[in-house]
Design an enzyme around this catalytic site. Sequence first.
Site, PDB file in Angstrom:
ATOM      1  CB  CYS A  67       0.623  -6.388 178.626  1.00 47.93           C
ATOM      2  SG  CYS A  67       0.406  -6.683 180.386  1.00 47.93           S
TER       3      CYS A  67
ATOM      4  CD  GLU B  69       4.729  -8.028 177.201  1.00 45.51           C
ATOM      5  OE1 GLU B  69       5.602  -8.381 178.009  1.00 45.51           O
ATOM      6  OE2 GLU B  69       3.829  -7.196 177.495  1.00 45.51           O
TER       7      GLU B  69
ATOM      8  CB  CYS C 196       2.562  -9.918 183.361  1.00 45.34           C
ATOM      9  SG  CYS C 196       1.189  -9.931 182.188  1.00 45.34           S
TER      10      CYS C 196
ATOM     11  CB  CYS D 100       2.077 -11.232 178.596  1.00 47.35           C
ATOM     12  SG  CYS D 100       1.246  -9.639 178.412  1.00 47.35           S
TER      13      CYS D 100
END
Length: 142
Positions: free
Chosen positions: A60, A62, A101, A104
């Site tokens: 991801c 992030e 998500c 994260c």
Amino acid sequence: MMKTYPLNESDYHLIAAASAKITELYEGNKHHVGAALKTKTGKIVAAVHIEAYIGRVTVCAEAIAIGKAISDGEKEFDTIVAVKHPYADEVDRALKVVSPCGMCRELISDYSEDCFVILDVNGVTVKTKIIELLPLKYTRNS
């Protein structure tokens, strides 16, 4: 009920940084989410996610922004946001702020328990603390 905080000029600047990063680096089936992280020192770190054919290898945006910040010596985070670029076949071409998500959320809270997260809730962009998105989180002492 989730506690929210008003967005400020710095938050809009962070959304713009994430949007600029994914607009610049968007590539279908490779990069469609950008994230921007503001550290407590005020540094802005932006990154895109890395898509992989095997989903579990995907990372991801992030997580990449957090890793990039830590690799640059930044250890305390203020606010993070992720922005999704539409796929080529989507009719709606607008960039959209998206929620982190579950993995994260864990990562953000592990590295900065008081970090703010900017996200979309029912079509409204809001800001909240990461712990609001991860209630009853485990602790290292339990």
